[in-house]
Every structure is written in structure tokens, then in C-alpha cells.
Design a protein around this motif. Structure first.
Motif, PDB file in Angstrom:
ATOM      1  N   VAL A   9       7.810   6.503   0.828  1.00  0.00           N
ATOM      2  CA  VAL A   9       6.776   5.482   0.637  1.00  0.00           C
ATOM      3  C   VAL A   9       5.388   6.108   0.486  1.00  0.00           C
ATOM      4  N   SER A  10       4.753   5.774  -0.609  1.00  0.00           N
ATOM      5  CA  SER A  10       3.361   6.168  -0.830  1.00  0.00           C
ATOM      6  C   SER A  10       2.510   4.922  -0.960  1.00  0.00           C
ATOM      7  N   LYS A  11       1.269   5.056  -0.551  1.00  0.00           N
ATOM      8  CA  LYS A  11       0.325   3.954  -0.714  1.00  0.00           C
ATOM      9  C   LYS A  11      -1.028   4.514  -1.081  1.00  0.00           C
ATOM     10  N   SER A  12      -1.543   4.066  -2.205  1.00  0.00           N
ATOM     11  CA  SER A  12      -2.936   4.417  -2.497  1.00  0.00           C
ATOM     12  C   SER A  12      -3.731   3.137  -2.693  1.00  0.00           C
ATOM     13  N   TYR A  13      -4.981   3.205  -2.268  1.00  0.00           N
ATOM     14  CA  TYR A  13      -5.872   2.064  -2.410  1.00  0.00           C
ATOM     15  C   TYR A  13      -6.781   2.320  -3.605  1.00  0.00           C
ATOM     16  N   GLU A  14      -6.939   1.308  -4.439  1.00  0.00           N
ATOM     17  CA  GLU A  14      -7.910   1.417  -5.522  1.00  0.00           C
ATOM     18  C   GLU A  14      -9.282   1.163  -4.942  1.00  0.00           C
ATOM     19  N   VAL A  15     -10.183   2.066  -5.180  1.00  0.00           N
ATOM     20  CA  VAL A  15     -11.567   1.836  -4.765  1.00  0.00           C
ATOM     21  C   VAL A  15     -12.435   1.802  -6.013  1.00  0.00           C
ATOM     22  N   ARG A  16     -13.519   1.045  -5.925  1.00  0.00           N
ATOM     23  CA  ARG A  16     -14.268   0.726  -7.137  1.00  0.00           C
ATOM     24  C   ARG A  16     -14.862   1.973  -7.794  1.00  0.00           C
ATOM     25  N   THR A  17     -15.377   2.864  -6.947  1.00  0.00           N
ATOM     26  CA  THR A  17     -15.952   4.085  -7.515  1.00  0.00           C
ATOM     27  C   THR A  17     -14.996   5.239  -7.273  1.00  0.00           C
ATOM     28  N   GLY A  18     -14.857   6.101  -8.257  1.00  0.00           N
ATOM     29  CA  GLY A  18     -14.102   7.336  -8.081  1.00  0.00           C
ATOM     30  C   GLY A  18     -12.604   7.147  -8.034  1.00  0.00           C
ATOM     31  N   LEU A  22      -5.521   8.046  -1.385  1.00  0.00           N
ATOM     32  CA  LEU A  22      -4.107   8.166  -1.032  1.00  0.00           C
ATOM     33  C   LEU A  22      -3.987   8.095   0.491  1.00  0.00           C
ATOM     34  N   ALA A  23      -3.431   6.995   0.978  1.00  0.00           N
ATOM     35  CA  ALA A  23      -3.348   6.790   2.436  1.00  0.00           C
ATOM     36  C   ALA A  23      -2.015   7.277   2.990  1.00  0.00           C
ATOM     37  N   LEU A  24      -0.950   7.136   2.224  1.00  0.00           N
ATOM     38  CA  LEU A  24       0.369   7.631   2.644  1.00  0.00           C
ATOM     39  C   LEU A  24       0.998   8.337   1.459  1.00  0.00           C
ATOM     40  N   ASP A  25       1.602   9.469   1.742  1.00  0.00           N
ATOM     41  CA  ASP A  25       2.190  10.260   0.660  1.00  0.00           C
ATOM     42  C   ASP A  25       3.656  10.555   0.974  1.00  0.00           C
ATOM     43  N   VAL A  60       3.674  -1.598  -1.333  1.00  0.00           N
ATOM     44  CA  VAL A  60       3.737  -0.136  -1.465  1.00  0.00           C
ATOM     45  C   VAL A  60       3.310   0.236  -2.891  1.00  0.00           C
ATOM     46  N   SER A  61       2.823   1.460  -3.032  1.00  0.00           N
ATOM     47  CA  SER A  61       2.533   1.954  -4.385  1.00  0.00           C
ATOM     48  C   SER A  61       3.804   2.517  -4.997  1.00  0.00           C
ATOM     49  N   SER A  62       4.609   3.196  -4.163  1.00  0.00           N
ATOM     50  CA  SER A  62       5.931   3.625  -4.608  1.00  0.00           C
ATOM     51  C   SER A  62       6.810   3.839  -3.387  1.00  0.00           C
TER      52      SER A  62
END
Ligand code: ADP
Ligand code: ADP
Length: 229
Positions: A9-18, A22-25, A60-62
Motif C-alpha cells: 500500500v502506497s499513499k501520496s497526497y496531492e499538494v497544490r504547489t510542488g 509520499l506518506a506511505l511507500d 489508497v494510491s496503490s
């Protein structure tokens, strides 16, 4: 008690800038039914993210996340959640707060009212059913939040620093009460905490999450053998 499977399980958050955060890999973790797992680790290592994913509050992102074999895509009926803040509705009585999940699911309130009072008695709040949140201390309100999470006897109890906002004495008492309730219920618990002492006291498995640049591993799991069951 529910089984939890976490596969890649991976989770990334989209943030407006940049770039995305990646919170979990690629986290892998299996939690056996009826075990009490504590997760510790420094701020920002992804503990709350892992719990939010399991609670079905964010996707989850994946990877794959399962509760008793069901892929988690929304809050699972077998999971109850407790956060650091009690999130009680101030305009509803204590009883009505505990019965909120029952109402949301369209179940019969009356069938659960006795159980709600029973839970209140178990956490030392006998006779508080008709009071309102503003009449209770922080520790009492957090007990009510735990009752609300337990009203449907969840096979999986997810707790995110449930005692983090309490004073030391109240916290000690709550830790004891949680253990008593868990021994009675024997459900699966995932418990996030900053307190290594409460982790070691309560859990049969303590997982230490450690952050690395761009990567978070569940790289150390301590199984605590104890003559508990
Ligand atoms: P912990 O609970 O261990 O403190 P979190 O799961 O809250 O860790 O956070 C993990 C990482 O994800 C941190 O870098 C945090 O800043 C980031 N993060 C958490 N929630 C969000 C969000 N909603 N939007 C963007 N980034 C977030
Ligand atoms: P101490 O180190 O305070 O003497 P104990 O030997 O009483 O601790 O207990 C060690 C651990 O075993 C505790 O963390 C507690 O969680 C668990 N434990 C002890 N007695 C029981 C019991 N009757 N039921 C469940 N767990 C227990």
C-alpha cells in the motif's frame, strides 16, 4: 474479530504547489484477528495516514487493503474509529451520541439503547446517558467516543492517539479501562500512539514506523509474548 491485510500500500497526497507528498511507500502488514497492535513512530511518518486508509476515509494510491477479505473502498461496517478529539455532537445527549452510528445505518435505536447504557457503565459513566457533552470532562467525553465506536461490537477498532489530549492521570485510567474492555471484547485493535509505555503495556505487537527520505517502512515489529488469553 476481523483480519487486516495490507499489501504493497502506497499513499501520496496531492499538494497544490510542488510534488506530491509520499506518506506511505509500499507497506505490507498482516494483522491477525484478535490481536492488539500498537503503531509508534515520529510525527509525519504516516501513522494517521495508515489508519485513515483502513477507516475508508481516504483512498489508497496503490496496493490493496483488506478487512476480512473485503477490499476497503469506504468505511467498513466492521470497523469502529476513535480519534484524538472526541468529535461528539454537542447538541445531542450522551446516549444519542453513542447511538449515532446506529441511526446512520438505519438500525433500530431501541435495540441498542441497553447496550449503550451497558457500555457507559463499563467506562464508569453509569447514569450519564441523558447528560450533554458540555457537562463532561475531556476524559469522560473520550470514554463516550469509545462507547460510540464500540456500540456495534466492531471486529476492528481503529484508534488514533485516543488519549493524546488527556492529562496523565486520566490517561492512566483510560489505558486500564481500554485493556479491560478489550479483554472482554477480544476484537482486533490498531492503536496509534506516541506513548511507547502504553504501546508496550497494551499491545501484543508493537510496530515502529521510521521515516526515510521519500520512503516509509514498517521496518521493525516487536512481538510481545504474554500469557494473555
Ligand atoms: P503521522 O500520523 O505519523 O504524524 P501522517 O500520516 O499524518 O503522519 O502524515 C504523513 C505525511 O503525509 C506527512 O508528511 C504529512 O505532512 C503528509 N500528509 C498527511 N495528511 C496530508 C494531507 N491531507 N495533505 C497533504 N499531506 C498530508
Ligand atoms: P507488571 O510488570 O506491572 O507486574 P504484569 O506482570 O501484571 O505487569 O502484566 C504484564 C502484562 O501482561 C501487562 O502489560 C498486562 O497487559 C498483561 N496482563 C497481565 N495480567 C493480565 C490479565 N489478567 N489479562 C490480560 N492481560 C494481562
Amino acid at each position: 474479530a476481523a483480519a487486516v491485510t495490507i499489501e504493497g500500500v502506497s499513499k501520496s497526497y496531492e499538494v497544490r504547489t510542488g510534488e506530491d507528498v509520499l506518506a506511505l511507500d509500499r507497506v505490507d502488514l498482516d494483522i491477525k484477528p484478535g490481536s492488539f497492535v500498537a503503531i509508534v513512530g515520529p510525527s509525519g511518518c504516516g501513522k494517521s495516514t495508515l489508519l485513515s486508509l483502513l477507516a475508508g476515509l481516504t483512498p489508497v494510491s496503490s496496493g490493496r487493503l483488506g478487512i476480512d477479505g473485503d477490499i476497503v473502498v469506504r468505511p467498513h461496517p466492521k470497523a469502529g474509529v476513535v480519534f484524538q478529539s472526541d468529535l461528539l455532537l454537542y447538541w445531542r445527549s450522551i446516549l444519542d451520541n453513542i447511538l449515532l452510528p446506529i441511526e446512520i445505518k438505519g438500525l433500530d435505536r431501541k435495540a441498542y439503547a441497553d447496550r449503550a447504557r451497558d457500555l457507559l457503565a463499563q467506562v464508569g459513566l453509569k447514569g450519564f446517558a441523558d447528560k450533554f457533552p458540555s457537562e463532561l470532562s475531556g476524559g469522560m467525553r473520550q470514554r463516550v467516543a469509545i462507547c460510540r465506536a464500540l456500540i456495534q461490537e466492531p471486529g476492528l477498532l481503529l484508534m488514533d492517539e485516543p488519549f493524546g489530549a488527556l492529562d496523565a492521570l486520566t490517561r492512566e485510567q483510560m489505558i486500564m479501562d481500554l485493556q479491560t474492555m478489550w479483554i472482554r471484547l477480544r476484537n482486533t485493535v490498531l492503536f496509534i500512539t506516541h506513548g511507547i509505555d502504553e504501546a508496550v503495556f497494551l499491545a501484543d505487537r508493537v510496530i515502529v514506523m521510521s521515516p526515510r527520505p521519500g520512503r516509509v517502512d514498517l521496518d521493525l515489529a516487536i512481538d510481545i509474548p504474554r500469557p494473555r488469553r
